[in-house]
Scaffold this motif. Structure first.
Motif, PDB file in Angstrom:
ATOM      1  N   ARG A 126       9.266   3.544  -5.881  1.00  0.00           N
ATOM      2  CA  ARG A 126       8.755   3.769  -7.499  1.00  0.00           C
ATOM      3  C   ARG A 126       7.390   1.784  -6.772  1.00  0.00           C
ATOM      4  O   ARG A 126       6.961   1.489  -7.842  1.00  0.00           O
ATOM      5  CB  ARG A 126       9.114   3.033  -8.491  1.00  0.00           C
ATOM      6  N   PHE A 127       6.535   2.783  -5.954  1.00  0.00           N
ATOM      7  CA  PHE A 127       5.189   1.402  -6.035  1.00  0.00           C
ATOM      8  C   PHE A 127       4.114   2.531  -5.549  1.00  0.00           C
ATOM      9  O   PHE A 127       3.901   3.911  -4.807  1.00  0.00           O
ATOM     10  CB  PHE A 127       5.456   0.495  -4.973  1.00  0.00           C
ATOM     11  N   SER A 128       2.790   2.404  -5.760  1.00  0.00           N
ATOM     12  CA  SER A 128       1.283   2.482  -4.841  1.00  0.00           C
ATOM     13  C   SER A 128       1.144   1.304  -3.951  1.00  0.00           C
ATOM     14  O   SER A 128       0.880   0.013  -4.486  1.00  0.00           O
ATOM     15  CB  SER A 128       0.611   3.341  -6.004  1.00  0.00           C
ATOM     16  N   HIS A 129       0.325   1.677  -2.615  1.00  0.00           N
ATOM     17  CA  HIS A 129       0.404   0.609  -2.140  1.00  0.00           C
ATOM     18  C   HIS A 129      -0.839   1.412  -0.830  1.00  0.00           C
ATOM     19  O   HIS A 129       0.163   2.666  -0.414  1.00  0.00           O
ATOM     20  CB  HIS A 129       1.354   0.126  -1.298  1.00  0.00           C
ATOM     21  N   GLN A 130      -1.162   0.440   0.045  1.00  0.00           N
ATOM     22  CA  GLN A 130      -2.367   1.565   0.998  1.00  0.00           C
ATOM     23  C   GLN A 130      -1.847   1.563   2.518  1.00  0.00           C
ATOM     24  O   GLN A 130      -2.106   1.648   3.627  1.00  0.00           O
ATOM     25  CB  GLN A 130      -3.786   0.740   0.895  1.00  0.00           C
ATOM     26  N   HIS A 131      -0.224   0.405   2.642  1.00  0.00           N
ATOM     27  CA  HIS A 131       0.461   0.283   3.639  1.00  0.00           C
ATOM     28  C   HIS A 131       1.627   1.227   3.480  1.00  0.00           C
ATOM     29  O   HIS A 131       1.731   1.157   2.113  1.00  0.00           O
ATOM     30  CB  HIS A 131       0.582  -0.730   4.049  1.00  0.00           C
ATOM     31  N   SER A 132       2.010   1.371   4.980  1.00  0.00           N
ATOM     32  CA  SER A 132       3.240   2.155   4.944  1.00  0.00           C
ATOM     33  C   SER A 132       4.190   1.641   4.979  1.00  0.00           C
ATOM     34  O   SER A 132       5.414   2.004   5.407  1.00  0.00           O
ATOM     35  CB  SER A 132       3.905   3.414   4.840  1.00  0.00           C
ATOM     36  N   PHE A 133       4.066   0.102   6.418  1.00  0.00           N
ATOM     37  CA  PHE A 133       5.468  -0.503   6.705  1.00  0.00           C
ATOM     38  C   PHE A 133       5.640  -1.418   6.091  1.00  0.00           C
ATOM     39  O   PHE A 133       5.445  -2.468   6.080  1.00  0.00           O
ATOM     40  CB  PHE A 133       4.515  -0.465   7.961  1.00  0.00           C
ATOM     41  N   PHE A 134       7.048  -1.321   5.677  1.00  0.00           N
ATOM     42  CA  PHE A 134       8.029  -2.328   5.508  1.00  0.00           C
ATOM     43  C   PHE A 134       8.473  -3.053   6.020  1.00  0.00           C
ATOM     44  O   PHE A 134       9.708  -2.213   6.713  1.00  0.00           O
ATOM     45  CB  PHE A 134       8.449  -2.159   3.485  1.00  0.00           C
ATOM     46  N   LEU A 135       9.306  -4.142   5.782  1.00  0.00           N
ATOM     47  CA  LEU A 135      10.887  -4.938   6.549  1.00  0.00           C
ATOM     48  C   LEU A 135      11.560  -6.023   5.562  1.00  0.00           C
ATOM     49  O   LEU A 135      10.505  -6.078   4.829  1.00  0.00           O
ATOM     50  CB  LEU A 135      10.217  -5.723   7.797  1.00  0.00           C
ATOM     51  N   ASP A 136      12.521  -6.214   5.984  1.00  0.00           N
ATOM     52  CA  ASP A 136      12.819  -6.515   4.765  1.00  0.00           C
ATOM     53  C   ASP A 136      13.118  -8.027   5.344  1.00  0.00           C
ATOM     54  O   ASP A 136      12.823  -8.296   6.887  1.00  0.00           O
ATOM     55  CB  ASP A 136      15.057  -6.818   4.443  1.00  0.00           C
ATOM     56  N   ASN A 137      13.129  -8.792   4.040  1.00  0.00           N
ATOM     57  CA  ASN A 137      12.510 -10.489   4.489  1.00  0.00           C
ATOM     58  C   ASN A 137      13.731 -11.017   5.401  1.00  0.00           C
ATOM     59  O   ASN A 137      12.971 -11.752   5.993  1.00  0.00           O
ATOM     60  CB  ASN A 137      13.212 -11.094   3.303  1.00  0.00           C
ATOM     61  N   HIS A 138      14.921 -10.292   5.596  1.00  0.00           N
ATOM     62  CA  HIS A 138      15.397 -11.061   6.833  1.00  0.00           C
ATOM     63  C   HIS A 138      15.116 -10.466   8.205  1.00  0.00           C
ATOM     64  O   HIS A 138      14.862 -11.601   9.321  1.00  0.00           O
ATOM     65  CB  HIS A 138      17.169 -11.343   6.700  1.00  0.00           C
ATOM     66  N   VAL A 139      14.622  -9.167   8.565  1.00  0.00           N
ATOM     67  CA  VAL A 139      14.312  -8.749   9.387  1.00  0.00           C
ATOM     68  C   VAL A 139      13.098  -9.076   9.835  1.00  0.00           C
ATOM     69  O   VAL A 139      12.570  -9.347  10.699  1.00  0.00           O
ATOM     70  CB  VAL A 139      14.397  -7.452   9.656  1.00  0.00           C
TER      71      VAL A 139
END
Ligand code: ZN
Ligand code: ZN
Length: 198
Positions: A126-139
């Motif tokens: 549920r988002f629109s963003h130009q990048h696609s690589f996400f990590l969780d904050n702990h990692v």
């Protein structure tokens, strides 16, 4: 949200007297009419003066007993949020991100404004963003500590080069697999270190 409340209490209980007084002063500043409760109007007035980055609907989360106003302990959670969170909000649903959340690695590396998502919005895309690589904050925190030699940012460390794709609106399943593989490679470089950042 319960975690944040507990953290605020722990912070307050362990703080020296003068810091506890600052929390009380914060509460008194919010309670414009001095009736011992902070109404939604008082909360909004206060935010408009000093903390415009806090979303109005955060009031609902703070009001744990759902009585329509905030007592000192509920305001304490707001105080702790102001002091420690600096405005981390889900870009999908606008919720205050108080626990685990996902952040765009490219934006994080730029050092400018981060793009953050709650697990639900990230899972359901549920988002629109130009990048696609996400990590969780702990990692991300661990990855940042264990950057291998030559890597100047987390993206370089975790994504095999050259693997940077054209920006995509949403992450497909194969992207997700790539992410996990890249993540494993990145963390493997960190094997010799012990995790002591927290
Ligand atoms: Zn969300
Ligand atoms: Zn980004």
């Amino acid at each position: 949200m319960e975690d944040l409340h507990e953290a605020a209490l722990a912070y307050y209980n362990n703080a020296p007297r003068d810091l506890q007084r600052l929390a009380w002063n914060f509460y008194l500043a919010l309670d414009g009419d001095g009736d011992g409760r902070v109404s939604f109007i008082e909360y909004i007035n206060f935010l408009q003066q000093s903390y415009v980055w806090i979303r109005p609907n955060f009031f609902r989360d703070l009001d744990r007993d759902r009585d329509g106003s905030l007592d000192f302990w509920e305001v304490l959670t707001l105080y702790y949020t102001v002091k420690t969170r600096g405005g981390v909000w889900c870009q999908g649903c606008q919720a205050c991100l108080v626990g685990l959340y996902f952040t765009c690695v490219a934006c994080f590396d730029c050092g400018s404004k981060t793009f953050d998502l709650c697990p639900a919005c990230y899972k359901r895309r549920r988002f629109s963003h130009q990048h696609s690589f996400f990590l969780d904050n702990h990692v991300l925190l661990r990855a940042k500590k264990g950057l291998p030699p030559g890597a100047t940012n987390v993206y370089q460390a975790l994504v095999p080069q050259p693997a940077y794709r054209a920006p995509a609106a949403a992450m497909g399943d194969s992207d997700l697999m790539d992410t996990f593989q890249a993540l494993e490679m990145g963390l493997a470089t960190d094997k010799s270190r012990t995790c002591s950042i927290m």
